[in-house]
Design an enzyme around this catalytic site. Structure first.
Site, PDB file in Angstrom:
ATOM      1  N   GLN A 193       0.826  -1.214   0.000  1.00  0.00           N
ATOM      2  CA  GLN A 193       0.000   0.000   0.000  1.00  0.00           C
ATOM      3  C   GLN A 193       0.860   1.264   0.000  1.00  0.00           C
ATOM      4  O   GLN A 193       0.460   2.295  -0.543  1.00  0.00           O
ATOM      5  CB  GLN A 193      -0.932   0.026   1.225  1.00  0.00           C
ATOM      6  N   ASP A 234      -6.606   1.509  12.400  1.00  0.00           N
ATOM      7  CA  ASP A 234      -7.829   0.791  12.032  1.00  0.00           C
ATOM      8  C   ASP A 234      -8.781   0.641  13.203  1.00  0.00           C
ATOM      9  O   ASP A 234      -9.991   0.481  13.019  1.00  0.00           O
ATOM     10  CB  ASP A 234      -7.482  -0.584  11.459  1.00  0.00           C
TER      11      ASP A 234
HETATM   12  O1  MRU Z   1      -5.462  -3.516   4.796  1.00  0.00           O
HETATM   13  P1  MRU Z   1      -5.712  -2.054   4.565  1.00  0.00           P
HETATM   14  O2  MRU Z   1      -5.028  -1.527   3.356  1.00  0.00           O
HETATM   15  O3  MRU Z   1      -7.191  -1.731   4.605  1.00  0.00           O
HETATM   16  O4  MRU Z   1      -5.063  -1.352   5.829  1.00  0.00           O
HETATM   17  C1  MRU Z   1      -5.153   0.042   5.953  1.00  0.00           C
HETATM   18  C2  MRU Z   1      -4.384   0.586   7.090  1.00  0.00           C
HETATM   19  O5  MRU Z   1      -3.818  -0.126   7.886  1.00  0.00           O
HETATM   20  C3  MRU Z   1      -4.410   2.080   7.263  1.00  0.00           C
HETATM   21  O6  MRU Z   1      -3.210   2.524   7.820  1.00  0.00           O
HETATM   22  C4  MRU Z   1      -5.567   2.448   8.212  1.00  0.00           C
HETATM   23  O7  MRU Z   1      -6.784   1.926   7.732  1.00  0.00           O
HETATM   24  C5  MRU Z   1      -5.691   3.888   8.417  1.00  0.00           C
HETATM   25  S1  MRU Z   1      -6.350   4.645   7.004  1.00  0.00           S
HETATM   26  C6  MRU Z   1      -6.765   6.221   7.212  1.00  0.00           C
END
Ligand code: MRU
Length: 337
Positions: A193, A234
């Protein structure tokens, strides 16, 4: 800063930028069924805690449209909400938004009224998230020194929210104030990501960015060239323990060892009143295929198993501050919200 076009409601469907294909292709999905919304969340076509929550809120409208002809409308629609709730377990925004939509579903006097109210509520959640990003951006930028270099992990940008981000909202604001010298973005194995999404977003915004392997972050912090580590979350437990993308905890440890401030930026919708501390946060485990191949090539010998948690929990003692739309705080249980 113009919001990233992460998600948008169009008449009877949810339009999503398919994040699995970035940065190579900018393709939009048009979700008209609960199955399509659930699959988009599960497979990370839409991802990031606030974006997942808002997508589910619009998914609730699709559920109501899909079940509008049923003789047991509320019960059938509610069962569709359960399909959305079963997509990903860690980001609490998903459950927060679905709880709001369930209350609306069961308190609406008619199905027509329910559809209208669910849609208004989804629009509100979208707008509130944009507003929270703007506020968090300002609070966060106030903490940064002139000419600063920051390090971030995963993607906590417009792509992970209604369009302006959490950690990246701070970075966008710092850039607009002329404070920012460089952003280091952890690559973020295994789904990249940071490499694919954060660098794409920052490059589009004209912000200088360098991508590094996750394993290089600790030694970079030791050089003294990083002024702050800034990530999203999260789910934040009441004592401040914070779940975020796997690799955040080691980053916080390294920042603590190097004496670099470690900030978590997240809206109140990421706080979880049901989690007193990090031990009660459910951590999603994902499949072998995410580690088995790289660049289209198999890298694991057949039969080798994997350990692939999508998130980890950073204990509050390694977090300098949590930046939310209410201010800069030490933990959710330290404020009124
Ligand atoms: O697995 P993902 O890509 O959904 O994980 C996203 C994250 O860990 C982000 O850092 C988190 O959601 C914060 S987003 C504003």
């Amino acid at each position: 800063m113009k919001p990233v076009p992460t998600l948008e409601w169009q008449i009877d469907r949810l339009k999503l930028l398919d994040q699995r294909l970035l940065p190579g292709e900018e393709v939009y999905l048009h979700c008209r069924t609960i199955g399509e919304v659930a699959s988009a969340i599960k497979t990370l076509a839409v991802r990031g805690a606030p974006a997942i929550g808002i997508a589910a809120a619009y998914g609730a409208v699709i559920a109501a449209l899909e079940t509008a002809g049923s003789s047991s409308f509320s019960e059938d629609c509610n069962r569709q909400f359960d399909i959305l709730a079963a997509t990903r377990p860690t980001a609490v925004n998903l459950f927060h938004c679905l709880d709001i939509q369930r209350k609306i579903l069961f308190s609406s006097p008619s199905r027509t009224e329910a559809i209208e109210r669910l849609l208004n509520s989804a629009h509100n959640l979208y707008e509130e998230d944009l507003e929270a990003s703007r506020t968090m951006g300002r609070f966060g930028a106030d903490l940064l020194p002139d000419n600063c270099t920051v390090l971030t992990h995963c993607n906590a940008g417009g792509l992970a929210t209604a369009g302006l981000g959490t950690a990246l909202a701070v970075i966008y604001e710092a850039h607009s104030r002329g404070l920012l010298s460089m952003v280091y973005a952890d690559e973020t194995r295994p789904l990249l990501q940071g490499a694919r999404l954060t660098s794409w977003e920052l490059k589009k915004a004209g912000i200088p960015v360098k991508v590094l392997p996750d394993s290089a972050a600790a030694s970079l912090l030791r050089t003294g060239s990083i002024d702050a580590v800034i990530t999203g979350a999260d789910r934040i437990a009441m004592n401040g323990d914070s779940a975020n993308k796997i690799g955040t905890y080691p980053l916080a440890l390294a920042a603590s060892e190097a004496g670099v401030p470690f900030y978590i930026v997240a809206p109140v919708s990421t706080f979880d009143p049901g989690s007193p501390d990090g031990t009660s946060i459910v951590i999603e485990e994902r499949g072998r295929e995410e580690l088995a191949g790289f660049g289209g090539r198999q890298i694991l010998p057949a039969g080798v198993e994997v350990y692939n948690p999508a998130f980890d929990v950073t204990p509050v003692k390694f977090i300098t501050s949590i930046i939310c739309e209410k201010g800069v705080i030490s933990s959710p249980d330290s404020i009124e919200w």
